[in-house]
Design an enzyme around this catalytic site. Structure first.
Site: not given
Ligand SMILES: Cc1cc2nc3c(=O)[nH]c(=O)nc-3n(C[C@H](O)[C@H](O)[C@H](O)COP(=O)(O)OP(=O)(O)OC[C@H]3O[C@@H](n4cnc5c(N)ncnc54)[C@H](O)[C@@H]3O)c2cc1C
Length: 347
Positions: A174, A247, A343
């Protein structure tokens, strides 16, 4: 800066933007400006805009790994570049370039539909492709770092486009160079090396049992994807129905001696080997044992299905969810001497 919803410049600007639909906790928050960037070539111009130069910039994908504890007093920048393209087909594998704004789960379906193997354990993870490298998303024994060849990004510090190879991303559990330096890179695309065959990863959290329940004794990649989807839909609350960010706490990695002492006192505590002789402990077990599974403080709560998932029962603010997280961290610390780390990014 001129609000402009139909710009041909490769980006769209919204003033006083509502962020409640841009975060999966669905907490209320506003940003002074929201800039959605469709074309990576627009980034140098965007970062020269007066408002962008004079106020803090938060990069946001689909908001499924952030907790917004208040409004954002500046610019929220959403990388919305689309496109999936095979750059090079090597027969047994292909190099595939995916825009940061593509949805991760749709890309996993695309890859499986074209006969690529490996991403099946990562199906149904919410969020954008551009965010996948940030915390090196992982699930059911697989991490995305195993498939990332190169990350394309705009370096805010130098104003240059950069290509960052897998080793330089320094991926860990992570974690990555991007997570450690959150205000530096805007990820614009990710290049994946996708194999056409790969050993199935089945020895993790009920995948084999699910395949048995599906009456499949000779599984392929599609069957594993189906099993993981069934497991996730059963175990994790759906953010479309109840706000959450998956998580909320990382599994703590501790020295072996500390893990052994905790296990002597708590034989049921799940514990796995980690790197450098350390051990990884189950954060879900610790939260449950501290009495928080299903707990509720107003509309901020802990899921009844999964002790690791904090939820918004309706009208919780980000600050209330943050306060609950701190109560959990303090309670687990007082009882087990371990400080859990969130996380999601706390904004
Ligand atoms: C129901 C649920 C289940 C999940 N299960 C998992 C799992 O099994 N495993 C897991 O690893 N994660 C899990 N997650 C967490 C999440 O899905 C991941 O971390 C995902 O990659 C976040 O993507 P996002 O586009 O929503 O990022 P955001 O939430 O918008 O951003 C997350 C971080 O990344 C940065 N960021 C986003 N896009 C960019 C970019 N293009 N350039 C630079 N920085 C950027 C943001 O500044 C922030 O710090 C889960 C979340 C939910 C809601």
């Amino acid at each position: 800066m001129k609000p402009d919803t139909l710009s041909e410049s490769g980006y769209r600007v919204t003033e006083d933007a509502d962020l409640s639909r841009h975060n999966s906790f669905r907490v209320p928050a506003r940003a002074q400006w929201l800039i959605e960037v469709d074309d990576a070539r627009a980034l140098p111009e965007v970062f020269e805009l007066g408002a962008v130069k004079s106020s803090p910039v938060l990069v946001l994908g689909e908001g499924s790994n952030v907790l917004l504890t208040r409004g954002w007093p500046g610019v929220v920048l959403v990388p919305a570049m689309r496109g999936i393209r095979i750059l090079e087909d090597r027969g047994d594998a292909a190099l595939v370039r995916v825009g940061a704004g593509e949805n991760w789960n749709e890309f996993v379906h695309w890859s499986l539909g074209r006969g690529f193997a490996g991403l099946e354990n990562l199906i149904l993870i919410p969020g954008s492709v551009g965010a996948a490298p940030i915390q090196n998303i992982g699930a059911y024994g697989v991490e995305v770092r195993e498939f990332i060849a190169t990350v394309e990004a705009f370096d805010r510090r130098t104003g240059q486009y950069v290509r960052i190879d897998n080793a330089t991303c320094t991926f860990a559990y992570r974690d990555s160079v991007f997570k450690r330096d959150p205000d530096r890179f805007v990820v614009t695309a990710v290049e994946f090396l996708l194999p056409r065959s790969r050993e199935l990863v089945l020895d993790y959290a009920g995948v084999r049992d699910e395949l048995v329940a599906m009456n499949i004794d000779d599984p392929n990649h599609a069957a594993v994807a189906e099993a993981v989807m069934r497991l996730r839909l059963r175990k994790l609350p759906n953010p479309a129905q109840i706000g959450n960010a998956g998580s909320f706490f990382k599994n703590p990695v501790v020295p072996a001696a500390l893990a052994d002492a905790l296990l002597r006192a708590n034989p049921a505590l799940p514990c796995w080997p980690a790197t450098d002789g350390n051990r990884k402990l189950s954060a879900a077990w610790l939260v449950d044992a501290a009495g928080f599974k299903g707990a509720r403080e107003g509309d901020a709560g802990v899921s009844e299905r999964h002790a690791l998932v904090l939820v918004n029962h309706g009208n919780a603010t980000g600050a209330q969810i943050h306060a609950l997280a701190h109560h959990i961290i303090d309670a687990v610390d007082a009882r087990y001497g371990i400080r859990l780390e969130p996380e999601p990014r706390i904004v």
